[in-house]
Motif scaffolding. Structure first.
Motif, PDB file in Angstrom:
ATOM      1  N   ARG A 294      57.505   2.940  63.672  1.00 47.61           N
ATOM      2  CA  ARG A 294      58.630   3.260  64.533  1.00 47.61           C
ATOM      3  C   ARG A 294      58.552   4.719  64.989  1.00 47.61           C
ATOM      4  NH1 ARG A 294      58.637  -1.348  63.822  1.00 47.61           N
ATOM      5  NH2 ARG A 294      60.251  -2.732  62.988  1.00 47.61           N
ATOM      6  N   ALA A 295      59.123   4.962  66.170  1.00 46.86           N
ATOM      7  CA  ALA A 295      59.217   6.330  66.667  1.00 46.86           C
ATOM      8  C   ALA A 295      60.514   6.474  67.437  1.00 46.86           C
ATOM      9  CB  ALA A 295      58.031   6.670  67.560  1.00 46.86           C
ATOM     10  N   GLY A 296      61.079   7.670  67.416  1.00 49.36           N
ATOM     11  CA  GLY A 296      62.320   7.905  68.137  1.00 49.36           C
ATOM     12  C   GLY A 296      62.513   9.366  68.437  1.00 49.36           C
ATOM     13  N   MET A 297      63.296   9.643  69.478  1.00 46.95           N
ATOM     14  CA  MET A 297      63.646  11.017  69.801  1.00 46.95           C
ATOM     15  C   MET A 297      65.057  11.054  70.366  1.00 46.95           C
ATOM     16  SD  MET A 297      60.950  11.570  72.982  1.00 46.95           S
ATOM     17  CE  MET A 297      61.614  13.134  73.551  1.00 46.95           C
ATOM     18  N   VAL A 298      65.719  12.184  70.164  1.00 50.15           N
ATOM     19  CA  VAL A 298      67.085  12.360  70.634  1.00 50.15           C
ATOM     20  C   VAL A 298      67.275  13.806  71.051  1.00 50.15           C
ATOM     21  CG1 VAL A 298      67.949  12.795  68.287  1.00 50.15           C
ATOM     22  CG2 VAL A 298      69.539  12.056  70.076  1.00 50.15           C
ATOM     23  N   THR A 299      67.943  14.010  72.184  1.00 51.07           N
ATOM     24  CA  THR A 299      68.327  15.353  72.600  1.00 51.07           C
ATOM     25  C   THR A 299      69.845  15.412  72.709  1.00 51.07           C
ATOM     26  OG1 THR A 299      68.085  14.771  74.943  1.00 51.07           O
ATOM     27  CG2 THR A 299      66.194  15.797  73.850  1.00 51.07           C
ATOM     28  N   ARG A 300      70.352  16.640  72.702  1.00 50.88           N
ATOM     29  CA  ARG A 300      71.804  16.826  72.782  1.00 50.88           C
ATOM     30  C   ARG A 300      72.126  17.784  73.919  1.00 50.88           C
ATOM     31  NH1 ARG A 300      75.997  17.556  67.784  1.00 50.88           N
ATOM     32  NH2 ARG A 300      77.887  17.825  69.032  1.00 50.88           N
ATOM     33  N   GLU A 301      73.045  17.366  74.774  1.00 53.96           N
ATOM     34  CA  GLU A 301      73.532  18.191  75.866  1.00 53.96           C
ATOM     35  C   GLU A 301      75.049  18.204  75.797  1.00 53.96           C
ATOM     36  OE1 GLU A 301      72.460  18.697  80.556  1.00 53.96           O
ATOM     37  OE2 GLU A 301      72.761  16.675  79.794  1.00 53.96           O
ATOM     38  N   ASP A 302      75.600  19.366  75.447  1.00 50.67           N
ATOM     39  CA  ASP A 302      77.030  19.456  75.151  1.00 50.67           C
ATOM     40  C   ASP A 302      77.341  18.500  73.996  1.00 50.67           C
ATOM     41  OD1 ASP A 302      77.420  21.351  77.172  1.00 50.67           O
ATOM     42  OD2 ASP A 302      77.583  19.776  78.688  1.00 50.67           O
ATOM     43  N   ASP A 303      78.178  17.505  74.212  1.00 48.27           N
ATOM     44  CA  ASP A 303      78.500  16.572  73.132  1.00 48.27           C
ATOM     45  C   ASP A 303      77.899  15.188  73.365  1.00 48.27           C
ATOM     46  OD1 ASP A 303      79.719  16.451  70.623  1.00 48.27           O
ATOM     47  OD2 ASP A 303      81.506  15.434  71.418  1.00 48.27           O
ATOM     48  N   VAL A 304      76.914  15.137  74.264  1.00 49.74           N
ATOM     49  CA  VAL A 304      76.285  13.856  74.609  1.00 49.74           C
ATOM     50  C   VAL A 304      74.880  13.786  74.003  1.00 49.74           C
ATOM     51  CG1 VAL A 304      75.510  12.369  76.488  1.00 49.74           C
ATOM     52  CG2 VAL A 304      77.605  13.730  76.747  1.00 49.74           C
ATOM     53  N   PHE A 305      74.600  12.677  73.312  1.00 49.41           N
ATOM     54  CA  PHE A 305      73.274  12.450  72.736  1.00 49.41           C
ATOM     55  C   PHE A 305      72.491  11.481  73.622  1.00 49.41           C
ATOM     56  CE2 PHE A 305      75.784  13.823  69.153  1.00 49.41           C
ATOM     57  CZ  PHE A 305      74.913  14.612  68.415  1.00 49.41           C
ATOM     58  N   HIS A 306      71.230  11.784  73.870  1.00 53.22           N
ATOM     59  CA  HIS A 306      70.325  10.905  74.602  1.00 53.22           C
ATOM     60  C   HIS A 306      69.247  10.454  73.616  1.00 53.22           C
ATOM     61  CE1 HIS A 306      72.240  12.385  78.288  1.00 53.22           C
ATOM     62  NE2 HIS A 306      72.122  13.596  77.762  1.00 53.22           N
ATOM     63  N   ARG A 307      69.252   9.172  73.282  1.00 50.41           N
ATOM     64  CA  ARG A 307      68.394   8.682  72.202  1.00 50.41           C
ATOM     65  C   ARG A 307      67.576   7.486  72.654  1.00 50.41           C
ATOM     66  NH1 ARG A 307      70.202   5.491  66.743  1.00 50.41           N
ATOM     67  NH2 ARG A 307      71.035   4.128  68.359  1.00 50.41           N
ATOM     68  N   SER A 308      66.362   7.397  72.103  1.00 49.21           N
ATOM     69  CA  SER A 308      65.534   6.216  72.334  1.00 49.21           C
ATOM     70  C   SER A 308      64.674   5.973  71.099  1.00 49.21           C
ATOM     71  CB  SER A 308      64.643   6.410  73.561  1.00 49.21           C
ATOM     72  OG  SER A 308      63.958   5.221  73.873  1.00 49.21           O
ATOM     73  N   ILE A 309      64.510   4.701  70.735  1.00 47.20           N
ATOM     74  CA  ILE A 309      63.694   4.302  69.582  1.00 47.20           C
ATOM     75  C   ILE A 309      62.777   3.165  70.019  1.00 47.20           C
ATOM     76  CG2 ILE A 309      63.702   3.351  67.242  1.00 47.20           C
ATOM     77  CD1 ILE A 309      66.541   4.513  66.929  1.00 47.20           C
ATOM     78  N   HIS A 310      61.506   3.224  69.623  1.00 45.40           N
ATOM     79  CA  HIS A 310      60.554   2.178  70.014  1.00 45.40           C
ATOM     80  C   HIS A 310      59.682   1.749  68.838  1.00 45.40           C
ATOM     81  CE1 HIS A 310      61.348   2.092  74.297  1.00 45.40           C
ATOM     82  NE2 HIS A 310      61.250   3.412  74.348  1.00 45.40           N
ATOM     83  N   ASP A 311      59.225   0.519  68.901  1.00 42.88           N
ATOM     84  CA  ASP A 311      58.203  -0.006  67.992  1.00 42.88           C
ATOM     85  C   ASP A 311      56.848   0.483  68.501  1.00 42.88           C
ATOM     86  OD1 ASP A 311      56.191  -1.672  66.864  1.00 42.88           O
ATOM     87  OD2 ASP A 311      57.666  -3.224  66.459  1.00 42.88           O
ATOM     88  N   ILE A 312      56.052   1.111  67.632  1.00 43.24           N
ATOM     89  CA  ILE A 312      54.739   1.621  68.056  1.00 43.24           C
ATOM     90  C   ILE A 312      53.597   0.984  67.261  1.00 43.24           C
ATOM     91  CG2 ILE A 312      55.630   3.821  68.902  1.00 43.24           C
ATOM     92  CD1 ILE A 312      54.591   5.065  66.238  1.00 43.24           C
ATOM     93  N   GLU A 313      53.838  -0.164  66.655  1.00 43.13           N
ATOM     94  CA  GLU A 313      52.800  -0.788  65.831  1.00 43.13           C
ATOM     95  C   GLU A 313      51.546  -1.108  66.635  1.00 43.13           C
ATOM     96  OE1 GLU A 313      53.905  -3.446  62.447  1.00 43.13           O
ATOM     97  OE2 GLU A 313      55.812  -3.518  63.498  1.00 43.13           O
ATOM     98  N   ASN A 314      51.690  -1.458  67.904  1.00 42.05           N
ATOM     99  CA  ASN A 314      50.537  -1.825  68.713  1.00 42.05           C
ATOM    100  C   ASN A 314      50.372  -0.929  69.941  1.00 42.05           C
ATOM    101  OD1 ASN A 314      49.783  -4.069  67.092  1.00 42.05           O
ATOM    102  ND2 ASN A 314      51.465  -5.237  67.981  1.00 42.05           N
ATOM    103  N   ASN A 315      50.979   0.250  69.900  1.00 37.90           N
ATOM    104  CA  ASN A 315      50.919   1.153  71.047  1.00 37.90           C
ATOM    105  C   ASN A 315      50.892   2.598  70.597  1.00 37.90           C
ATOM    106  OD1 ASN A 315      52.768  -1.320  72.080  1.00 37.90           O
ATOM    107  ND2 ASN A 315      51.562  -0.511  73.778  1.00 37.90           N
ATOM    108  N   TYR A 316      50.401   3.458  71.500  1.00 38.92           N
ATOM    109  CA  TYR A 316      50.523   4.891  71.290  1.00 38.92           C
ATOM    110  C   TYR A 316      51.984   5.320  71.459  1.00 38.92           C
ATOM    111  CZ  TYR A 316      45.430   5.342  71.981  1.00 38.92           C
ATOM    112  OH  TYR A 316      44.081   5.246  71.877  1.00 38.92           O
ATOM    113  N   PHE A 317      52.362   6.377  70.773  1.00 36.79           N
ATOM    114  CA  PHE A 317      53.686   6.956  70.977  1.00 36.79           C
ATOM    115  C   PHE A 317      53.883   7.326  72.451  1.00 36.79           C
ATOM    116  CE2 PHE A 317      56.043  10.911  71.588  1.00 36.79           C
ATOM    117  CZ  PHE A 317      57.285  10.593  71.063  1.00 36.79           C
ATOM    118  N   ARG A 318      52.873   7.958  73.039  1.00 38.94           N
ATOM    119  CA  ARG A 318      53.007   8.453  74.414  1.00 38.94           C
ATOM    120  C   ARG A 318      53.309   7.336  75.405  1.00 38.94           C
ATOM    121  NH1 ARG A 318      48.578  10.995  72.516  1.00 38.94           N
ATOM    122  NH2 ARG A 318      47.157   9.721  73.764  1.00 38.94           N
TER     123      ARG A 318
END
Length: 468
Positions: free
Chosen positions: A31-55
């Motif tokens: 699994r891979a995920g990233m999140v950023t914060r702008e003011d009080d808003v979170f922008h998040r995404s999570i993906h399965d990377i078992e058969n893929n590159y993170f990029r």
């Protein structure tokens, strides 16, 4: 295992965050995920990377990650980051953890009227559990200390707050955290190599049990370190990327010294030394120089289409993929006597297949040298594949054959001077079908790393450790 990365900057952080997380791909496959914060808003995404590159999973989404601070993770376990709203405020969290008493802690949380929402196949998400344990404190620092006190295993974490990143290293420091600095801000990472090409330089190494908060103003200590440390010695043997430093000690330098130590007293007659790539390369170079024999690439790893992240969960498929990645060089092998250096032997099946390939391609003699001692204990601190069942370890299967029990006289098999140890290694040699097999001693590995043994976790080799 897993690795995390965080950024706080005067400018949008998404690009640095994306590449910093990607540089941890060698530590996680699921699994891979990233999140950023702008003011009080979170922008998040999570993906399965078992058969893929993170990029490939995240490159099309970079534009949605607005804000000047963010965190992310590549993991072998759960889906994360987790975003929480609690009395501590709104925050996001990523962890590198192994929780052996998870069921007990879940029960305790439920009895406190806390609830879980991030279920994966009906199982509790460990990172959400860590977040709930933190929420039991009156402050982030008190909550993290609650994690230190209750979790049996290990846990390092990054917490994204409204104005910075809180970094808390495992109480005994089993997994590392480094802080980098550039002209615009800071990054926080599991691996120091992850920010070299992003033009950050290391300015702080978080110590075992230490809690710090990283803001644009700098690094502020919230909790002093634990005086005892148990840094995972296997980081320098296998897990770590070659250009990474842990505790100021470079991974490739340590592997080079491991090769020197095992080669110093090795007088086997060979034509050259080679490596089982990639983690055997540093060791092979050290062995080559101390023995004054050539280093040649008798086996080459094919990397263009086979990333480490493409590793199926099914063991048979894993072994097939591992075989497909390595290509033997018949021109260099035919009629030659060769020492091959490898990082470790876990199950033994992959190395056995590799050895067969070497003989099939004409090698006259194959001698295997392993950079660490035999793995005799499963790891209770990291999500290492051999930790689920001790009989997955090749060594324990041979001990069972020799003793009638995988547990009997196990301490004698940890000691390289005993006849029991010699018998186990000889059985492994025959099973692998090689002309000779030799492991580095624990004393040599400790010497190669350069830290006192009391500061290293060597549990997988000799069963010793703090905090378990």
């Amino acid at each position: 295992m897993g690795g995390f990365f965080g950024v706080i900057s005067q400018h949008p952080c998404a690009t640095d965050l994306f590449y910093g997380i990607d540089y941890h791909s060698h530590l996680g496959t699921k699994r891979a995920g990233m999140v950023t914060r702008e003011d009080d808003v979170f922008h998040r995404s999570i993906h399965d990377i078992e058969n893929n590159y993170f990029r490939t999973k995240f490159s099309d989404e970079i534009g949605k990650f607005t804000g000047n601070l963010g965190i992310g993770v590549i993991s072998d376990t759960d889906a994360q980051p987790i975003v929480m709203n609690s009395h501590l405020g709104r925050f996001a969290i990523v962890t590198v953890a192994r929780i052996n008493n998870l069921d007990e802690l879940v029960k305790d949380c439920l009895e406190r009227r806390q609830h879980f929402s991030e279920l994966n196949s009906g199982r509790t998400n460990p990172t959400e559990l860590i977040a709930l344990l933190i929420n039991q404190g009156e402050t982030f620092m008190e909550g993290i200390q609650n994690v230190y006190n209750k979790v049996k295993g290990s846990c390092s974490m990054l917490i994204l707050t409204d104005d910075g990143i809180i970094a808390a290293r495992d109480f005994y420091g089993r997994t590392p955290i480094a802080v980098g600095k550039d002209e615009e801000g800071y990054c926080v990472a599991s691996e120091s190599h992850s920010y070299i090409n992003l033009d950050y330089t290391t300015c702080y190494n978080v110590a075992p049990g230490e809690i710090v908060k990283v803001t644009l103003d700098g690094v502020k200590q919230l909790l002093a370190p634990n005086p005892k440390s148990q840094v995972c010695s296997f980081l320098w043997v296998y897990y770590g990327y070659p250009v990474t430093d842990y505790e100021g000690i470079n991974v490739e330098e340590a592997r080079y010294r491991e090769g020197i130590e095992i080669g110093r007293d090795d007088d086997i007659d060979i034509d050259y030394v080679s490596a089982i790539p990639d983690s055997g390369i540093g060791m092979a170079l050290g062995y080559s120089n101390i023995r004054k024999v050539p280093y040649k690439r008798g086996v080459v790893k094919y990397t263009p289409t086979w990333s480490r992240s493409f590793m199926p969960v099914n063991q048979a498929q894993r072994e097939h993929v591992a075989k497909m990645k390595l290509i033997a060089n018949r021109q260099l092998l035919e009629g030659k006597k060769v020492v091959f250096c490898d990082d470790s032997i876990v199950r033994g099946t992959q190395l056995r297949d590799n050895v067969k390939m070497l003989y099939d391609f004409g090698a006259k003699e194959v001698h295997i040298r392993i950079s660490c001692p035999p793995l005799l204990y499963g790891c209770p601190f990291l999500n290492f594949s051999a930790s689920k069942n001790v009989l997955e370890l090749a060594t324990r299967r041979f001990v069972e054959q020799l003793e009638g029990s995988s547990e009997k006289n196990i301490e004698k098999y940890c000691d390289h001077t005993t006849k029991e140890y010699a018998a186990m290694v000889e059985m492994m040699r025959k099973k692998l079908g090689v002309d000779s097999l030799k492991f580095n001693t624990l004393e040599n590995v400790v010497k190669a790393i350069g830290l006192p043994k009391c500061q290293l976790c060597t549990h997988c080799f000799d069963g010793s450790s703090y905090g378990y």
